[in-house]
Design an enzyme around this catalytic site. Structure first.
Site, PDB file in Angstrom:
ATOM      1  N   VAL A 497       0.821  -1.249  -0.125  1.00 20.66           N
ATOM      2  CA  VAL A 497       0.040   0.059  -0.033  1.00 20.66           C
ATOM      3  C   VAL A 497       0.951   1.366  -0.026  1.00 20.66           C
ATOM      4  O   VAL A 497       2.089   1.242   0.416  1.00 20.66           O
ATOM      5  CB  VAL A 497      -0.797  -0.059   1.293  1.00 20.66           C
ATOM      6  CG1 VAL A 497      -1.890  -1.228   1.242  1.00 20.66           C
ATOM      7  CG2 VAL A 497      -0.181  -0.004   2.415  1.00 20.66           C
ATOM      8  N   GLU A 498       0.286   2.531  -0.345  1.00 20.36           N
ATOM      9  CA  GLU A 498       0.929   3.604  -0.620  1.00 20.36           C
ATOM     10  C   GLU A 498       2.018   3.479  -1.525  1.00 20.36           C
ATOM     11  O   GLU A 498       2.909   4.441  -1.379  1.00 20.36           O
ATOM     12  CB  GLU A 498       1.532   4.284   1.090  1.00 20.36           C
ATOM     13  CG  GLU A 498       0.503   4.444   2.088  1.00 20.36           C
ATOM     14  CD  GLU A 498      -0.375   5.743   1.654  1.00 20.36           C
ATOM     15  OE1 GLU A 498      -0.127   6.273   0.697  1.00 20.36           O
ATOM     16  OE2 GLU A 498      -1.022   6.019   2.807  1.00 20.36           O
ATOM     17  N   GLY A 499       1.836   2.678  -2.458  1.00 14.17           N
ATOM     18  CA  GLY A 499       2.910   2.595  -3.589  1.00 14.17           C
ATOM     19  C   GLY A 499       3.764   1.343  -3.503  1.00 14.17           C
ATOM     20  O   GLY A 499       4.159   1.272  -2.137  1.00 14.17           O
TER      21      GLY A 499
END
Length: 818
Positions: A497-499
């Protein structure tokens, strides 16, 4: 011989000029004087041709018109042809957020005076009370096995507790009913919950990271804040934020979701608004959300707002019940927190749905970049830190309890190689959490938070994998007794998550770091791409020669420090005997990093961005230097004892070893006829410093032993965690058994030694213990305590067994006869 001396003096003069950062005029005068003096040692320096060449170079460097004509303009024109243009999206990403101490490290000359003034954040009375009361009460309500495998959701009473006790309002300003807790407090809260339940931690962290709450607090209109923030603070509204989708995951800037400005009807009245079409995926809290934040590309084909057809990425906030919104389905990401898709077809909303109002149309990308820091710098590293705290505690205890070949498994060197890594990583994660959350109090440092997200979650992955290796079958077999399997299953969530971490490392850390942290690079590119070329040339001339002096200064420092070690390197004034050599080593590697980065940028230019393997290695060097700073700062906050020094030394050796490994890999693969090898030889004429070697066997044995022992570090890492003492709990069972072992271990070891020699009679443990007491091997008053421990030990080592349908646990905990 005299000629050689003259050459050495001239080289030393140049190194000194650049090392000290003398101005162009003063440096030129000093060099000219030394050249003339050296001419008395080597007469060939007075050769007229040489004198004319030297004088010509010095005149050109110091005369603005000549310098621009013969140097700056040709370089300016050449770079203008090869450097790629910076697009609007990339410019917004680069300019978003702030820089912090990572910029000092990238500059090659850290300002230790400012760094020494930085103090780690502490909790306020209110924050401490919330941790000690509401968070503890929440942890006591949680059963992660039940959440994972029975309910596949949080119990209803947990949802109510989260919503109405303020867990969703940590970042919301107080005037709207929120708590406005510090980044450090948020991290402590999330990590403590995560030591008990990842599902509950993720559920609590999303409203407090990238989401409507933060965006509204930072950018919302007063009307929007009054409308939404009180409900979000009370838990009456549950937020989610739709950014990613099937066609845009890590490349969130490529979202295909659209909004078109048009007129439509709301409550029978025609208003100016937007017609949205979107398909979002992987949106946490979407299945239960009442309010949806959305990112989309906004278009104005009829020019109802202005002259632009495409306004850019925009963020809006709409009720989940809005007509055309499809919401409520779930994904199953491996941990049963609420996560699902959101779709919208022809969803019409008024323009005041744009966060910040219509004037913020097209400014969503910058808003998102600046608000990603909470997720990257607080929430995800908090999960990693929680894994470190529990991994350290449980692995150390288990390694002392579990015996094979008549020896505690934690005493085998092969096991210690893994357990020492767990100890070093756990120490590093806690240190890193303190430094990163401190940085967030000073702004929104996008590079620091990208580093934190990538390296913290990768360290978590390594730590849990090592823990699984040590636990073996005890860690593999699923069940309510297993203290490792559920974190192991959930690790990919934080990694992704978040890249995705691959993207974060390959593109973001150095890609943003070079532009944001370099003192001249971004301004030079702006000057090159300026519409007014003459003004751009004048700006470029100043920047380019300042840049050249900066590079030469860093190279001089790297060379001098490579030759003299820490002799000419400064440490913070408050550094003690332990930390001062490490700070000097950071100085050295900082100068090497800055010099290497400038060489790479100079030779590869914009192509360095596409050479991801190279840029990622420079980013790794940069990151490890910041991690080393965190370790040193954290070490100073703990008691100066053997355990603290041992953990810090191991962690620092680990960080510098990784930094040097990255430099080695960069050098091997850079190309350009081996120029990187030449610079590396200049910077490290005596090879890799011993302090940058990987931890040796003595360190491994020391930490492999200390992780099993009570110590100041063990206590420091346990303090932020929720450590159950319930003997029926997965963690509590190991904890109380370990505590009992510490109480009876001398007697227990004496009993095992006598029994191993065949000196004891009896068919059960109790009978043999009674015989041991009769023979004086142990005291009579220790028989029951040792017997109780051995029963606890056996129960602690058992794995769950179920009926054939895997529904009911049937564990046979009775010890077999001996």
């Amino acid at each position: 011989m005299l000629s050689l001396l003259a050459i050495v003096l001239l080289v030393a003069t140049l190194l000194t000029i650049f090392y000290q950062g003398l101005s162009r005029g003063v440096g030129s005068a000093v060099f000219a004087i030394v050249w003339l003096l050296c001419g008395f040692l080597a007469s060939w320096l007075f050769n007229p041709i040489l004198l004319i060449l030297v004088a010509g170079v010095l005149v050109v460097l110091n005369h603005v018109d000549l310098r621009q004509k013969f140097i700056s303009r040709p370089v300016y024109n050449a770079l203008a042809k090869v450097m790629p243009a910076i697009g609007d999206t990339e410019r917004e990403a680069i300019e978003a957020g702030t820089t912090w101490f990572e910029a000092d490290l990238f500059s090659g000359k850290p300002d230790w005076q400012n760094f020494s003034k930085l103090q780690f954040s502490t909790l306020t009375d209110e924050e401490q009370s919330f941790l000690d009361n509401e968070v503890v009460e929440l942890c006591q309500m949680l059963d992660e096995w039940q959440i994972f495998h029975e309910l596949r959701d949080l119990p209803e009473e947990v949802w109510d507790f989260l919503k109405h006790k303020g867990f969703f309002s940590l970042i919301i300003p107080r005037e709207y009913g929120g708590k406005a807790f510090s980044p450090y407090a948020q991290s402590r809260i999330m990590s403590k919950i995560a030591t008990r339940s990842l599902t509950a931690a993720v559920t609590a962290m999303v409203p407090n990271s990238l989401g409507p709450g933060e965006l509204l607090a930072e950018y919302g209109t007063q009307e929007q804040k009054d409308r939404w923030l009180p409900g979000l603070a009370k838990g009456d509204e549950i937020p989610c934020f739709g950014l990613t989708g099937p066609e845009a995951g890590s490349d969130a800037g490529a979202i295909p979701d659209t909004g078109v400005i048009c007129k439509g009807k709301i409550d029978g009245k025609e208003v100016l608004g937007m017609r949205l079409n979107f398909a979002k995926r992987w949106i946490t809290l979407a299945p239960v959300a009442t309010v949806v934040g959305l990112a989309f590309k906004l278009y104005d084909p009829d020019h109802l707002l202005g002259d632009e057809d495409e306004l850019g990425i925009t963020c809006a906030l709409i009720p989940a019940s809005t007509k055309g919104v499809e919401i409520g389905r779930r994904h199953y990401p491996g941990s049963p927190f609420m996560n699902g898709p959101i779709n919208g077809k022809d969803v019409f909303v008024p323009l005041d749905a744009i966060i910040g109002g219509p004037e913020m149309a097209g400014k969503g990308w910058r808003m998102l970049i600046e608000c990603l820091g909470a997720g990257r710098g607080i929430s995800l590293p908090a999960l990693a830190t929680a894994s470190g705290e529990i991994g350290y505690r449980m692995t150390g205890a288990f390694g002392r309890i579990r015996r094979q070949f008549k020896t505690a498994v934690g005493e085998f060197e092969g096991v210690q190689e893994a357990s020492a890594e767990i100890a070093g990583i756990a120490y590093t994660l806690e240190a890193y959490r303190h430094l990163v959350t401190r940085s967030l109090e000073d702004g929104a440092p996008s590079v620091v938070t990208a580093m934190a997200k990538y390296h913290a979650t990768e360290m978590m992955r390594d730590l849990i994998n090592h823990g699984m290796d040590i636990a073996g079958g005890r860690g593999i077999q699923l069940g309510p007794r297993n203290f490792l399997a559920l974190p192991y299953q959930s690790t990919p969530i934080a990694i992704t998550v978040e890249g995705a971490n691959i993207l974060t490392r390959s593109l973001m850390i150095f890609g943003q770091g070079a532009m944001r942290c370099h003192p001249y690079l971004y301004e030079e590119l702006q000057a090159i791409q300026a519409d007014d070329k003459e003004k751009g040339l004048q700006d470029f001339d100043k920047l380019f020669f300042s840049h050249a002096g900066h590079t030469a200064g860093n190279m001089s420092r790297a060379i001098v420090q490579g030759l003299a070690g820490g002799l000419f390197s400064q440490a913070p004034g408050n550094a003690d005997a332990f930390s001062a050599p490490w700070y000097r080593l950071i100085n050295r590697y900082s100068a090497v990093l800055a010099s290497t980065a400038d060489v790479a940028l100079g030779l590869l230019g914009g192509d360095l961005k596409r050479r991801e393997l190279l840029s990622a290695r420079l980013g790794d060097m940069h990151s490890q230097l910041l991690i080393a700073c965190a370790i040193l700062k954290y070490h100073a906050t703990l008691p100066r004892d053997e355990a603290n020094d041992a953990h810090a030394t191991y962690a620092l050796r680990r960080a510098f070893s990784k930094a040097h490994d990255s430099l080695d890999a960069f050098t091997r693969n850079f190309g350009f006829f081996g120029i990187a090898h030449v610079f590396k030889a200049l910077f490290f004429p005596f090879g890799r410093p011993c302090m940058a070697q990987a931890p040796d066997d003595d360190m491994i044995r020391m930490l492999g032993t200390q992780i099993m022992e009570p110590s100041s570090v063990r206590d420091a890492l346990a303090e932020p965690a929720y450590i159950s003492r319930d003997p029926e709990d997965a963690i509590g069972r190991v904890e109380v058994t370990y505590s009992k072992l510490l109480e009876v271990e001398p007697a227990y070891m004496a009993f095992l030694k006598a029994d191993g020699k065949g000196q004891l009679q009896g068919s059960t443990v109790l009978e043999k213990l009674q015989d041991a007491a009769e023979k004086g091997v142990i005291a009579r008053d220790q028989v029951d305590a040792v017997n109780d421990y051995d029963a606890m030990r056996y129960d602690c080592l058992l794995t769950d067994a179920f009926d054939k349908n895997l529904k009911k646990v049937k564990v046979h905990a009775e010890r077999p006869s001996m």
